[in-house]
Design an enzyme around this catalytic site. Structure first.
Site, PDB file in Angstrom:
ATOM      1  N   CYS A  12       0.821  -1.216   0.000  1.00 27.18           N
ATOM      2  CA  CYS A  12       0.000   0.000   0.000  1.00 27.18           C
ATOM      3  C   CYS A  12       0.855   1.267   0.000  1.00 27.18           C
ATOM      4  O   CYS A  12       0.638   2.173  -0.817  1.00 27.18           O
ATOM      5  CB  CYS A  12      -0.955  -0.012   1.187  1.00 27.18           C
ATOM      6  SG  CYS A  12      -0.176  -0.319   2.788  1.00 27.18           S
ATOM      7  N   TYR A  13       1.832   1.346   0.889  1.00 28.55           N
ATOM      8  CA  TYR A  13       2.704   2.524   0.903  1.00 28.55           C
ATOM      9  C   TYR A  13       3.489   2.666  -0.405  1.00 28.55           C
ATOM     10  O   TYR A  13       3.586   3.772  -0.950  1.00 28.55           O
ATOM     11  CB  TYR A  13       3.676   2.455   2.080  1.00 28.55           C
ATOM     12  CG  TYR A  13       3.096   2.740   3.436  1.00 28.55           C
ATOM     13  CD1 TYR A  13       2.461   3.947   3.720  1.00 28.55           C
ATOM     14  CD2 TYR A  13       3.210   1.808   4.463  1.00 28.55           C
ATOM     15  CE1 TYR A  13       1.951   4.208   4.987  1.00 28.55           C
ATOM     16  CE2 TYR A  13       2.708   2.062   5.735  1.00 28.55           C
ATOM     17  CZ  TYR A  13       2.080   3.265   5.990  1.00 28.55           C
ATOM     18  OH  TYR A  13       1.587   3.530   7.245  1.00 28.55           O
TER      19      TYR A  13
END
Length: 326
Positions: A155-156
């Protein structure tokens, strides 16, 4: 019509992906699976997630018979499982000829030497790893279409790389500084004290040692300083990134670089206007906003995504649709 098996369907990401695939006209769900040791086996998905009461599917244990049934019936398998579990399952299903979309980190690095340090295991399947493609959908579509082993990004990294990759040729050797805040769903569904309602508070974690840092570095081709933060909200990521651009770079150069997303319907780019997490929650979109100071050469870009959607489930769906040309 493509038939998709989802393993790890009881977690936030697996359940979210189930809902997305259930709504797709060109996809069907072969089955939902959890570990044979899971307390959720045998339960309807809607018992865990009442908002999915329209999905009449039960969580089945991933037995040997279930694996054989998946191979016989499914076109693809999605793994929303722990890294060490995906490591073995991905290799096995790939060897059976299925397309594999792995949401763990088990196949994101092409270099086997990275895994003991960042994931705590030796990678046992270098021949499968060599076939894996990093599933950053807006950037690797041709490769995603051509392989059956897709490592869906973290996600990051999705938020960070979507913001940074257009700028790669404009960056100086100075490390981009990424400060990112994620909602508590990023920590998973398992009960933990630090993510409980009374304990959660905005705080940095994994400082100078988060496994997503080398993932970003590998895909960007440049070192970065990455500091993730736990936010006191359910879902979403906001990454604010500061970079130094090469002398002589103009605002027009930056705008031209970001024009790479002009034909990308899920990425919105705005100059001098910055995104909010609320604008992307429950959507597959990434919103970017940037501002450049030509005098100092510094640019700030903010990237907002839903960590469970663009940061996981909806990007996996993007990869599935790209792979099967849907």
């Amino acid at each position: 019509m493509k038939n998709i098996a989802i393993i790890g369907a009881s977690g936030y990401t697996g359940a979210q992906l189930t809902a997305l695939i259930h709504a797709e006209a060109d996809l069907t769900i072969q089955g939902l699976y959890v570990s044979e040791n899971s307390l959720d086996k045998g339960k309807p998905l809607a018992d865990l997630y009442p908002s999915y009461s329209h999905i009449a599917l039960t969580l089945s244990p991933l037995s040997d018979d279930a694996k054989a049934k998946i191979v016989a019936e499914a076109d693809a398998v999605v793994l929303a499982t722990e890294h060490s579990v995906s490591l073995h399952l991905a290799a096995w299903f790939y060897s059976q000829g299925l397309a594999v979309f792995d949401l763990s980190g088990a196949y994101r690095f092409s270099d086997v030497a990275q895994y003991p340090k960042w994931y705590g295991f030796e990678h046992e399947y270098p021949e499968v790893l060599a076939k894996a493609v990093y599933g950053l959908a807006e950037w690797n579509a041709k490769e995603i279409a051509a392989t059956k082993m897709i490592a869906v990004p973290g996600c990051y990294p999705t938020a960070s790389l979507t913001a940074l990759k257009p700028l790669a040729s404009l960056l100086t050797s100075a490390y981009p500084v990424i400060n990112a805040v994620s909602g508590v769903t990023g920590a998973g569904r398992k009960a933990q004290l630090h993510t409980s309602f009374c304990e959660v508070s905005l705080t940095p974690y994994g400082v100078l040692g988060h496994r997503h840092q080398p993932e970003i570095v590998t895909q960007l081709g440049q070192e970065v300083i990455f500091t993730p933060h736990l936010g006191n909200f359910k879902r979403g990521i906001l990454a604010t990134i500061t970079v130094q651009l090469k002398p002589g770079t103009t605002t027009a150069d930056v705008a031209a670089a970001y024009s790479v997303y002009d034909q990308a319907p899920l990425v919105t780019v705005k100059h001098n206007q910055f995104p909010k997490v609320d604008d992307v929650v429950l959507t597959p979109n990434c919103h970017l906003g940037w501002k450049f100071d030509e005098n100092s050469g510094y640019l700030v870009v903010a990237s907002a995504i839903d960590n469970l959607m663009k940061g996981a489930a909806s990007q996996a769906l993007q990869c599935i649709k790209i792979h099967f040309n849907l």
